[in-house]
Design an enzyme around this catalytic site. Structure first.
Site, mmCIF file in Angstrom:
data_model
loop_
_atom_site.group_PDB
_atom_site.id
_atom_site.type_symbol
_atom_site.label_atom_id
_atom_site.label_comp_id
_atom_site.label_asym_id
_atom_site.label_seq_id
_atom_site.Cartn_x
_atom_site.Cartn_y
_atom_site.Cartn_z
ATOM 1 N N TRP A 1 68.078 71.056 58.104
ATOM 2 C CA TRP A 1 68.705 70.425 56.939
ATOM 3 C C TRP A 1 69.964 69.664 57.362
ATOM 4 C CZ3 TRP A 1 73.641 71.349 54.956
ATOM 5 C CH2 TRP A 1 73.911 70.800 53.707
ATOM 6 N N HIS A 2 70.673 70.196 58.373
ATOM 7 C CA HIS A 2 71.917 69.545 58.802
ATOM 8 C C HIS A 2 71.662 68.193 59.447
ATOM 9 C CE1 HIS A 2 73.613 73.560 58.259
ATOM 10 N NE2 HIS A 2 74.750 72.935 58.099
ATOM 11 N N GLY A 3 70.471 68.001 59.940
ATOM 12 C CA GLY A 3 70.190 66.699 60.539
ATOM 13 C C GLY A 3 69.061 66.828 61.525
#
Lengths: 470, 344
Positions: free
Chosen positions: A325-327
């Site tokens: 989700w963070h990247g």
């Protein structure tokens, strides 16, 4: 428009005055807040305001449809389509570059000179946050825990309300929608709590996070082979404190700003580095994301109800996706995997660890171990690539350069960062109360002095918040 | 206990605290306003605040603020912003040698290849001093990377970048008086400039408007560049002017090409003036914009999302290139004259 800038101060004062003092019906005020949020968001890139409008419209209509549709299968289909669209958009904006780079790198390695053309995809700031807010609304309506709102204005405001829009916290519809619906009481602005949150946030961001970043962390992470063992170790500690001070400062300021407009958000951080277990860490760190992942991912996967092995699998899978989700980068995946496996191992060892947490020495030992594990995982989060992270960890063990970055100031910043995490949390209400009984002129002088002190001590310019990129 | 307050009380408290804060840090405002990270059309706030801050800085001398900031920096031992990144070349020797590391990229745009060793003779005050100046292009990213690279190699580096500024809008920010002030504080052997991204705009004076692209505008801007370079070359022995890298927006890119040409032709007129082209270092093909560059079979994101600035990876590559360019140019001087300082 970053929070600690004159631009935001002017924007906010204007919004505050118009919101509270314009004698118009509550609905008009909400429309005004939506427009102000679009202006705030459009300040980065006006094109992406369309995205916000699209998300809001899809959420509004899908929720109403789900509520009015008795057939569970049709309900499920509707929610799958909508959430699918949200995730596809999120995926496109966030992961296109990653997939493109990896695929083209493979082609280059295989000897092809011609690669696929790159479309420059700009990441709309905050998309990860408002996507999760939208999903939580739809799933809550489907589960029956929240009533679908008949007011489009309410839903549009819920998705795009500016304090939490670009970097969280992810506020659930069950918390925010009822507050949007009711007319706020004019005499109930929690001004001192807001002041402590905003001033504390400014201090954490502009002093602690900024200086740790520029004076030690960036040097070591950019040129890991130039520094000593101690420099490297302190840079790792430094990053742990920096990311906490940076991100929690943003959350605190967002919560403070929302409070001034009469909205109460739950806490997003609760002194995470005092945790005695990883499980506890995730109940204290980025609470709105970890509880989101728990409620909408871990529990639907089966949580801990389907036997030991499945529990381990669910923990690891949830944290892997949390990392992703963070990247789109292998670093975040490794970071997520470390936490996932860490949680699984911790669960496995629980019978042995439990007695340890019962005495004072054991508690300190567990606190130190958890902090070091979390710090080790942050190395992967911060480093530009896997190789750099490994070099940094290796150089904690072996490096021959002289120590040059550690100064008493750096040590002081680290100590203050740790103290913020371990001091009793009731200190904040105490400060609020002390300020509230001061006469207004003393309050003005106090805030003015703090403002000036921050101006003197902070470096010129404001660095963007780390979590803006997510 | 209820600590809730009404909106009028809250607004008064916010406004009064804000005003008190500004009053207490008055002399700071001018600097703060100038260094705010703002885009071109977002300058309205600073346009309003700039004259105010100028006025208040007369009322309360800025030395008060600077001394308080200096004391703070002194107490905590910060060097990077106010002072210089002084790196001792050698512990006690009077002569020292800085080795050039192998370049990250081949220096294909240089006429001669970089030699392995650059000899710098110590004058006793430490090392050769370098001044880095410019707008945000010389700021965090490329500016800091170049500063780091040079100071690690033994140069005394001072970087001074002011975002959202240029040579054109003297009414908004005056680089000419800024540079005079910098040279009053200290002499620099070498100056490296990167400026101009904010200058492709019309210029309005009380008497007339200079429209961008017209002959009048070109003449005016050429005079600015000429005057600026003249000051630099009077005060420093070497002036390196960095050209613009390709920009994503074609319209903007064409403007930047035109301005780079102006910089090149002007700078080369001066003794010690060198123009450094940036059109090929972050490109697959000379002059072509690219966000991603393949280096050693690995794709790196070299430009920022705005299509103008340079990313962290791009800064690493570009600073390596600039460093090699500058040091090899200096060492050619070394070969000619014997050592750098006698040339200087």
């Amino acid at each position: 428009m970053l929070f600690p800038t004159a631009e935001f101060a002017i924007f906010f004062i204007a919004v505050f005055a118009l919101y509270w003092f314009t004698p118009v019906p509550h609905t008009i005020k909400k429309v005004f807040l939506i427009l102000a949020s679009y202006f705030y968001y459009g300040y980065w890139d006006p094109r992406f305001v369309l995205l916000l409008i699209g998300y809001s419209a899809v959420s509004y209509f899908t929720a109403l449809y789900i509520q009015g549709e008795p057939n569970a299968l049709k309900q499920k289909r509707a929610i799958t389509y909508s959430v699918g669209v949200f995730l596809l958009l999120l995926g496109f904006f966030k992961y296109y570059g990653f997939l493109f780079i990896n695929f083209n790198s493979l082609l280059l390695k295989a000897g092809y000179i011609h690669t696929f053309p790159m479309i420059d995809v700009l990441l709309p700031v905050g998309i990860s946050f408002f996507t999760f807010q939208a999903i939580s609304y739809l799933v809550d309506v489907k589960r029956g825990t929240v009533q679908a709102s008949r007011s489009a204005v309410d839903v549009f405001l819920y998705i795009s309300f500016f304090p939490q829009l670009v970097a969280g916290p992810i506020v659930r519809s069950s918390v925010l929608l009822p507050q949007i619906q009711k007319v706020p009481e004019r005499g109930e602005i929690q001004v001192y709590r807001a002041a402590v949150l905003i001033m504390g946030g400014l201090f954490k961001k502009m002093i602690i996070a900024n200086y740790l970043s520029t004076e030690i962390v960036d040097h070591v992470f950019q040129n890991p082979s130039d520094y000593s063992q101690l420099d490297t170790l302190f840079a790792i500690y430094g990053y742990s404190i920096q990311i906490y001070c940076d991100f929690s400062a943003y959350s605190d300021m967002a919560i403070g700003v929302a409070l001034l407009l009469g909205f109460k958000y739950p806490d997003n951080f609760d002194q995470p580095y005092r945790s005695l277990s990883l499980q506890e860490f995730w109940k204290r760190w980025h609470i709105s994301l970890s509880s989101w992942l728990r409620d909408y991912l871990y529990i639907p996967l089966g949580g801990s109800r389907k036997g030991t092995l499945m529990t381990y699998r669910n923990l690891i899978l949830t944290m892997l996706l949390g990392g992703l989700w963070h990247g789109a980068s292998w670093n975040f995946i490794i970071w997520g995997a470390l936490h996932g496996f860490g949680l699984a191992v911790e669960r496995f060892l629980d019978p042995f660890i439990k007695p340890l947490r019962e005495n004072r020495f054991g508690k300190i030992l567990m606190g130190v171990i958890v902090f070091h594990f979390v710090s080790l995982a942050w190395v992967y989060f911060r480093a530009s690539d896997f190789g750099t992270a490994t070099t940094i960890l290796f150089r904690v063990v072996y490096a021959q350069n002289p120590t040059e970055l550690i100064t008493p100031f750096i040590v002081l910043l680290l100590v203050v960062g740790v103290l913020i995490n371990v001091l009793p949390s009731k200190i904040y209400p105490y400060i609020e109360e002390k300020i509230s009984i001061m006469p207004i002129y003393a309050q003005v002088v106090l805030f003015g002095l703090l403002f000036a002190l921050l101006a003197i001590m902070s470096p010129d310019g404001v660095m963007p918040f780390i979590y803006f990129q997510f | 206990m209820s600590t809730g307050k009404g909106p009028l009380y809250t607004l008064s408290l916010i406004l009064l605290s804000f005003v008190a804060g500004i009053l207490l840090s008055l002399p700071n405002m001018e600097t703060k306003v100038r260094t705010m990270q703002m885009g071109s059309w977002k300058n309205i706030v600073s346009e309003i605040m700039a004259p105010v801050s100028k006025y208040v800085s007369i009322v309360l001398p800025s030395s008060v603020y600077y001394s308080s900031q200096e004391i703070f920096r002194e107490v905590v031992g910060l060097k990077t912003q106010a002072g210089f990144n002084k790196v001792n070349l050698s512990a006690n020797g009077s002569e020292s040698t800085t080795k050039l590391k192998n370049g990250f990229l081949a220096l294909d745009t240089l006429e001669t290849s970089a030699p392995n060793v650059l000899t710098i003779e110590d004058t006793g005050n430490g090392a050769v001093s370098v001044l880095l100046i410019g707008d945000s292009m010389m700021g965090p990213g490329l500016g800091t990377a170049l500063e780091y690279k040079l100071s690690r190699s033994g140069f005394l580096v001072h970087r001074h970048s002011v975002p959202a500024t240029g040579l054109l809008r003297k009414d908004f920010f005056d680089w000419f008086s800024e540079i005079d002030e910098l040279y009053t504080e200290k002499k620099y052997d070498i100056v490296i400039v990167m400026i101009g991204t904010n200058d492709a705009q019309h210029y309005e004076t009380p008497k007339r408007v200079y429209y961008y692209g017209t002959n009048e505008w070109n003449q005016l801007y050429m005079d600015r560049v000429l005057g600026f370079t003249e000051t630099l070359s009077k005060n420093s022995r070497k002036v390196y002017w960095i050209g613009m890298p390709p920009m994503r927006n074609e319209f903007f890119n064409n403007k930047m090409i035109g301005m780079s040409d102006m910089f090149r032709s002007t700078v080369q007129q001066f003794n010690g003036g060198v123009f450094i082209p940036m059109t090929s270092v972050l490109s697959e093909r000379d002059g072509e914009f690219t966000t991603f560059l393949s280096v050693n079979k690995k794709l790196l994101k070299v430009r920022s999302d705005d299509g103008v600035h340079i990313s962290t990876d791009g800064s690493r590559i570009a600073s390596e290139y600039l460093y090699n360019f500058v040091t090899s140019d200096l060492s050619r001087a070394t070969v000619q004259v014997g050592n750098l300082l006698s040339y200087l």
